[in-house]
Design an enzyme around this catalytic site. Structure first.
Site, PDB file in Angstrom:
ATOM      1  N   HIS A  14      -7.434 -13.667  -0.404  1.00 27.26           N
ATOM      2  CA  HIS A  14      -7.039 -12.332  -0.870  1.00 27.26           C
ATOM      3  C   HIS A  14      -7.237 -12.303  -2.378  1.00 27.26           C
ATOM      4  O   HIS A  14      -6.904 -13.260  -3.076  1.00 27.26           O
ATOM      5  CB  HIS A  14      -5.579 -12.065  -0.502  1.00 27.26           C
ATOM      6  CG  HIS A  14      -5.018 -10.875  -1.207  1.00 27.26           C
ATOM      7  ND1 HIS A  14      -5.635  -9.650  -1.185  1.00 27.26           N
ATOM      8  CD2 HIS A  14      -3.903 -10.729  -1.987  1.00 27.26           C
ATOM      9  CE1 HIS A  14      -4.930  -8.798  -1.902  1.00 27.26           C
ATOM     10  NE2 HIS A  14      -3.881  -9.429  -2.403  1.00 27.26           N
ATOM     11  N   ASN A  35      -7.294  -5.842  -7.169  1.00 29.44           N
ATOM     12  CA  ASN A  35      -6.590  -6.146  -5.929  1.00 29.44           C
ATOM     13  C   ASN A  35      -6.645  -4.905  -5.026  1.00 29.44           C
ATOM     14  O   ASN A  35      -5.995  -3.906  -5.313  1.00 29.44           O
ATOM     15  CB  ASN A  35      -5.142  -6.527  -6.266  1.00 29.44           C
ATOM     16  CG  ASN A  35      -4.323  -6.881  -5.028  1.00 29.44           C
ATOM     17  OD1 ASN A  35      -4.738  -6.633  -3.900  1.00 29.44           O
ATOM     18  ND2 ASN A  35      -3.152  -7.447  -5.246  1.00 29.44           N
ATOM     19  N   CYS A  77      -0.841  -6.809   1.637  1.00 27.67           N
ATOM     20  CA  CYS A  77      -2.073  -7.535   1.278  1.00 27.67           C
ATOM     21  C   CYS A  77      -2.489  -8.567   2.332  1.00 27.67           C
ATOM     22  O   CYS A  77      -3.621  -9.042   2.314  1.00 27.67           O
ATOM     23  CB  CYS A  77      -1.921  -8.209  -0.079  1.00 27.67           C
ATOM     24  SG  CYS A  77      -1.595  -7.039  -1.397  1.00 27.67           S
TER      25      CYS A  77
HETATM   26  O1  UT7 Z   1      -1.444  -8.839  -3.774  1.00 30.84           O
HETATM   27  C1  UT7 Z   1      -0.150  -9.296  -3.493  1.00 30.84           C
HETATM   28  C2  UT7 Z   1       0.236 -10.371  -4.327  1.00 30.84           C
HETATM   29  N1  UT7 Z   1       0.247  -9.999  -5.733  1.00 30.84           N
HETATM   30  C3  UT7 Z   1      -0.002 -10.944  -6.587  1.00 30.84           C
HETATM   31  O2  UT7 Z   1      -0.331 -12.011  -6.169  1.00 30.84           O
HETATM   32  C4  UT7 Z   1       0.221 -10.702  -8.055  1.00 30.84           C
HETATM   33  C5  UT7 Z   1       0.956 -11.902  -8.571  1.00 30.84           C
HETATM   34  N2  UT7 Z   1       1.301 -11.884  -9.986  1.00 30.84           N
HETATM   35  C6  UT7 Z   1       0.374 -11.914 -10.958  1.00 30.84           C
HETATM   36  O3  UT7 Z   1      -0.821 -11.861 -10.717  1.00 30.84           O
HETATM   37  C7  UT7 Z   1       0.857 -12.119 -12.383  1.00 30.84           C
HETATM   38  O4  UT7 Z   1       2.229 -12.471 -12.356  1.00 30.84           O
HETATM   39  C8  UT7 Z   1       0.647 -10.886 -13.283  1.00 30.84           C
HETATM   40  C9  UT7 Z   1      -0.836 -10.717 -13.583  1.00 30.84           C
HETATM   41  C10 UT7 Z   1       1.193  -9.650 -12.633  1.00 30.84           C
HETATM   42  C11 UT7 Z   1       1.357 -11.097 -14.617  1.00 30.84           C
HETATM   43  O5  UT7 Z   1       0.921 -12.295 -15.231  1.00 30.84           O
HETATM   44  P1  UT7 Z   1       1.998 -13.328 -15.791  1.00 30.84           P
HETATM   45  O6  UT7 Z   1       1.245 -14.416 -16.428  1.00 30.84           O
HETATM   46  O7  UT7 Z   1       2.906 -13.695 -14.669  1.00 30.84           O
HETATM   47  O8  UT7 Z   1       2.719 -12.502 -16.931  1.00 30.84           O
HETATM   48  P2  UT7 Z   1       4.258 -12.032 -17.018  1.00 30.84           P
HETATM   49  O9  UT7 Z   1       4.612 -11.113 -15.898  1.00 30.84           O
HETATM   50  O10 UT7 Z   1       5.082 -13.243 -17.201  1.00 30.84           O
HETATM   51  O11 UT7 Z   1       4.227 -11.169 -18.337  1.00 30.84           O
HETATM   52  C12 UT7 Z   1       3.869 -11.752 -19.556  1.00 30.84           C
HETATM   53  C13 UT7 Z   1       3.887 -10.705 -20.654  1.00 30.84           C
HETATM   54  C14 UT7 Z   1       5.123  -9.818 -20.663  1.00 30.84           C
HETATM   55  O12 UT7 Z   1       5.482  -9.628 -22.012  1.00 30.84           O
HETATM   56  P3  UT7 Z   1       6.699 -10.445 -22.671  1.00 30.84           P
HETATM   57  O13 UT7 Z   1       7.911 -10.046 -21.872  1.00 30.84           O
HETATM   58  O14 UT7 Z   1       6.340 -11.892 -22.517  1.00 30.84           O
HETATM   59  O15 UT7 Z   1       6.717  -9.961 -24.089  1.00 30.84           O
HETATM   60  C15 UT7 Z   1       4.661  -8.506 -20.119  1.00 30.84           C
HETATM   61  O16 UT7 Z   1       5.380  -7.411 -20.614  1.00 30.84           O
HETATM   62  O17 UT7 Z   1       2.774  -9.800 -20.484  1.00 30.84           O
HETATM   63  C16 UT7 Z   1       3.236  -8.454 -20.599  1.00 30.84           C
HETATM   64  N3  UT7 Z   1       2.376  -7.590 -19.798  1.00 30.84           N
HETATM   65  C17 UT7 Z   1       1.266  -7.016 -20.283  1.00 30.84           C
HETATM   66  N4  UT7 Z   1       0.687  -7.067 -21.479  1.00 30.84           N
HETATM   67  C18 UT7 Z   1      -0.464  -6.376 -21.637  1.00 30.84           C
HETATM   68  C19 UT7 Z   1       2.534  -7.261 -18.494  1.00 30.84           C
HETATM   69  N5  UT7 Z   1       1.511  -6.459 -18.108  1.00 30.84           N
HETATM   70  C20 UT7 Z   1       0.713  -6.298 -19.200  1.00 30.84           C
HETATM   71  C21 UT7 Z   1      -0.476  -5.598 -19.444  1.00 30.84           C
HETATM   72  N6  UT7 Z   1      -1.033  -5.675 -20.645  1.00 30.84           N
HETATM   73  N7  UT7 Z   1      -1.105  -4.894 -18.462  1.00 30.84           N
END
Ligand code: UT7
Length: 319
Positions: free
Chosen positions: A246, A276, A113
């Site tokens: 980005h 993204n 990225c």
């Molecule tokens: O481009 C290169 C760089 N990439 C990035 O910068 C991406 C960086 N990361 C992010 O943008 C975020 O961490 C995410 C959007 C990927 C995730 O958001 P988050 O607030 O960090 O959520 P999390 O990973 O802590 O997950 C929270 C919950 C989990 O459930 P539990 O374990 O709390 O029950 C996941 O299983 O959200 C769940 N989850 C979803 N729920 C519905 C993960 N993906 C999904 C989904 N729909 N698509």
């Protein structure tokens, strides 16, 4: 030639749009979760027949037209991509041929990225050192090809697209500075861990990510690198007319802007419509903001990106 100036921009998005509601039918997710956690509402998906070089070709043609040059004046083609057409030749060589440019240096840059920032920095060095006068720098991705469409943690985040900028040497600025970083010890938090051996795919050729770890890492290093860019140019964040980050997550974008004291109306955000698009996200956002008249001559534009590797970087441009 002291500086590399942007003389033309272009972008291309495939026709097919995949909305969050479409994704609700594919994995256990919701429009509400995707919007609130990422800011994404939709993304574009390339047709089966479209390769990264095809997306790059459309974006490049627009940039060349905007720059008002003959493509044969281009002396350097750099394509930033994580999803090349094939193992080799490089997507840049394929693009060079499709554009009918003829003999010039052409190569890909792989910094995920951050790829566009890496490619821009490389082209800037070529121009500043007098090695070439006119360079085409492209970010092009077909991320939909390396997504596991049963993994809701990743498949909702990415999209396909391409953006291109045409650079030309000039006595007037121009790209003021570029700043590149990498930390390979963090390679496992975001990867597509597979290779080809004996004609077979070894490993899992899909994006895997420790989302929350990546999020925290991104917020930290982006703040550091934008301050580095400002300090090198003796500028304050109040001197920045446009921040073009980005486009991974609106919460990361907003956090960086807040830490800089830059209001969101000075931030170009396209993540809602594009998702993204990895190396394509910054040049796509640049082209949109140039074409809708937001970016104007003489303004300070700060680009920043972070991605797998881990890699991160920034570029400060006087438009
Ligand atoms: O481009 C290169 C760089 N990439 C990035 O910068 C991406 C960086 N990361 C992010 O943008 C975020 O961490 C995410 C959007 C990927 C995730 O958001 P988050 O607030 O960090 O959520 P999390 O990973 O802590 O997950 C929270 C919950 C989990 O459930 P539990 O374990 O709390 O029950 C996941 O299983 O959200 C769940 N989850 C979803 N729920 C519905 C993960 N993906 C999904 C989904 N729909 N698509």
């Amino acid at each position: 030639m002291k500086y590399a100036r942007v003389i033309g921009t272009g972008s291309y998005l495939p026709d097919k749009i995949l909305t969050n509601h479409d994704l609700e039918r594919i994995v256990d997710t919701s429009d509400e979760w995707i919007r609130t956690r990422t800011g994404i509402a939709q993304r574009h998906i390339a047709a089966d027949s479209e390769m990264a070089s095809d997306l790059a070709l459309n974006a490049s043609r627009e940039a060349i037209k905007a720059g008002g040059i003959d493509p044969r004046e281009i002396e350097l083609v750099i394509v930033a991509t994580t999803t090349p057409d094939m193992i080799f030749p490089s997507t840049a060589c394929i693009l060079q041929d499709k554009l009918g440019i003829g003999d010039c240096a052409a190569f890909d840059v792989q910094a995920v990225c951050s790829g566009f920032i890496y490619a821009l920095a490389t082209a800037d060095m070529f121009i500043r050192t007098g090695k070439c006068r006119t360079a085409l720098v492209v970010g092009a991705e077909v991320y939909s090809r390396i997504l596991d469409w049963s993994d809701r943690n990743t498949c909702v985040l990415f999209g396909d697209g391409a953006g291109a900028v045409l650079l030309r040497g000039d006595e007037q600025p121009g790209i003021l500075s570029t700043h590149l970083h990498a930390d390979g010890s963090q390679s496992k938090i975001l990867s597509a861990p597979a290779n080809i051996c004996g004609g077979k795919v070894q490993g899992k050729p899909f994006v895997v990510m420790e989302g929350n770890t990546v999020f925290k890492f991104a917020v930290k290093v982006l703040e550091e690198v934008v301050h580095e860019a400002l300090a090198e140019n003796n500028l304050e964040s109040s001197d920045i007319d446009w921040l073009i980050p980005h486009q991974a997550n609106i919460r990361i974008i907003a956090s960086t802007a807040k830490k800089l004291g830059i209001s969101m109306d000075k931030v170009v955000a396209t993540v809602d419509k594009h998702g993204n698009t990895s190396a394509a996200s910054i040049p796509l956002a640049i082209d949109i903001a140039v074409r809708d008249g937001r970016i104007k001559s003489g303004q300070h534009v700060l680009l920043e990106g972070v991605g797998g590797g881990f890699t991160w970087g920034a570029a400060l441009i006087r438009w």
